[in-house]
Design an enzyme around this catalytic site. Sequence first.
Site, short mmCIF file in Angstrom:
data_model
loop_
_atom_site.label_atom_id
_atom_site.label_comp_id
_atom_site.label_asym_id
_atom_site.label_seq_id
_atom_site.Cartn_x
_atom_site.Cartn_y
_atom_site.Cartn_z
N GLU A 57 -2.00 -10.95 8.16
CA GLU A 57 -2.73 -10.95 9.42
C GLU A 57 -3.99 -11.82 9.35
O GLU A 57 -4.44 -12.35 10.35
CB GLU A 57 -3.09 -9.49 9.78
CG GLU A 57 -3.29 -9.28 11.26
CD GLU A 57 -3.33 -7.80 11.64
OE1 GLU A 57 -2.43 -7.04 11.25
OE2 GLU A 57 -4.29 -7.41 12.32
N HIS A 95 16.19 -4.95 -10.22
CA HIS A 95 17.63 -4.77 -9.98
C HIS A 95 18.01 -5.11 -8.55
O HIS A 95 19.09 -4.74 -8.10
CB HIS A 95 18.02 -3.33 -10.33
CG HIS A 95 17.78 -3.04 -11.78
ND1 HIS A 95 18.73 -3.22 -12.75
CD2 HIS A 95 16.65 -2.63 -12.42
CE1 HIS A 95 18.21 -2.91 -13.94
NE2 HIS A 95 16.95 -2.55 -13.76
N LYS A 131 -0.13 -6.46 21.82
CA LYS A 131 -0.75 -5.27 22.42
C LYS A 131 -0.83 -5.45 23.93
O LYS A 131 -0.51 -4.54 24.70
CB LYS A 131 -2.17 -5.05 21.85
CG LYS A 131 -2.19 -4.52 20.41
CD LYS A 131 -3.64 -4.17 20.00
CE LYS A 131 -3.71 -3.62 18.59
NZ LYS A 131 -5.05 -3.23 18.15
#
Length: 471
Positions: free
Chosen positions: A296, A325, A439
């Site tokens: 960000e 793995h 937003k």
Amino acid sequence: MEHRTFDRETMRITVDYNNMMQETLGARGLTVDELKALPLEAAAKAMHAKRDQMKWRELPHNQDEIVAEIEAVAKDVRARFDNFVVLGIGGSALGPIAVQQALSHLHYNDLPKEKRGGPRLFVEDNIDPERMNALLDVIDVKKTCFNVITKSGSTSETMSQLLIVTDLLHKTLGEDISTNLIATTDHVKGNLIKIAKRENLTTFYVPDGVGGRFSELCPVGLLAAAVCGIDIRMLLAGAAYMDEITQNDNVFENPAYLMAALQVAAMKRGANIHVLMPYADSLKYIADWYAQLWAESLGKRVGNDGTEIYAGQTPVKSLGVTDQHSQVQLYTEGPFDKVVTFLSVDRYRKTMQIPDGYLDIPDVSFLCGHTQNELIAAEEAATEYAVMKSGHMNYAIRLPEVNAFTVGELLYMFEIQTAFAGELLELNAFDQPGVEEGKKATYALLGKPGFAEKKAELDAAPAKLPAYIVK
Ligand code: PA5
């Protein structure tokens, strides 16, 4: 709370960047000259000049009073409640999760109450309706203290959670819900401060100039930590120590500046991915917190001079040895587009002996007599070697041990690294226009007053073509 005493030097974090450099990695490695070619001096000067604007840098030094207040509230919460629920998202949630995982028992919530010493902790950082329902299935609202955290005081996700919780609290407790709800927000901006005043809530403040992702070391993170019995003074002492260390303008003696320079130089070589791979379950969510900080802060369309740069480096969270793995195959044989940062621990807080058994099967019994501590250390060394041998850039951050002091150091070091990288990339690491855009679009879609124009903009977006939807 008793404070452990030790010589700070013995808890100093080190950074080993041999495996980033040409001497070890050959032509795929960086040179010292390449690092020196970055605008290091200008960036270091800017870090001094802008210190006043970066208020989060003062948090290790200027919170004596607030820490005492947090400790008092935490003591009361520990005595009165079975559960402590944080309502928040992004910078208001990732820090509390990371610090609790790092410094509390790894199965903290599952311990019996007398061993925990404090309430169970839940950090609700999503609005998945199944999750909210699930939470309500496992807590008794009367015995739960909620801490709603939003710096802006207006984030829809957090507000929706608050509405659900205040409704429940009112139904359960009646008019006065201040016994079970604490607010953490800006002292003037936003809606939470209005609600906090109306409901007469105990309120903590996010200081001016402390952005969401830089807020873990203020009440945003400190209250939840203290409620879980974490030594928040030690956390801040570690951060203060790192502040001292990172005053050094010589990039080669300043671990935070150095890590920023390594990443920026690597980005110039096409390494647009940054893998953070802790070798400790306790540090697993530090990688989550860091991913937000790095992404960000540095993912920016425009630079300081207004030109389009589309900067940034994609953070990837990984866990040693688990992801050996799954992801390490890619890190050793995949494209040269990433830097792997190992986050390792010299001394784990516990030892686990591997007992004797199956001595007649040498492929199993070679493990006998060793500890899991030795095994994890060997696996990390082996993975560092394999990544280096394949010519992929990597470096290691080493913590002497995981404790409140070293975690404070680490968080602060990453914050300084991010700010310094922002200076090297000549962009604003402290805004988030991309997040704000999302937003605003949400507000428009849900009909928030004042967002009619944004709604019209969304309505005018290209319609989805059925031809591109497969059934
Ligand atoms: O770093 C940031 O500013 C953001 O990620 C915020 O932390 C996040 O959007 C939540 O914002 P707020 O704390 O205002 O609810």
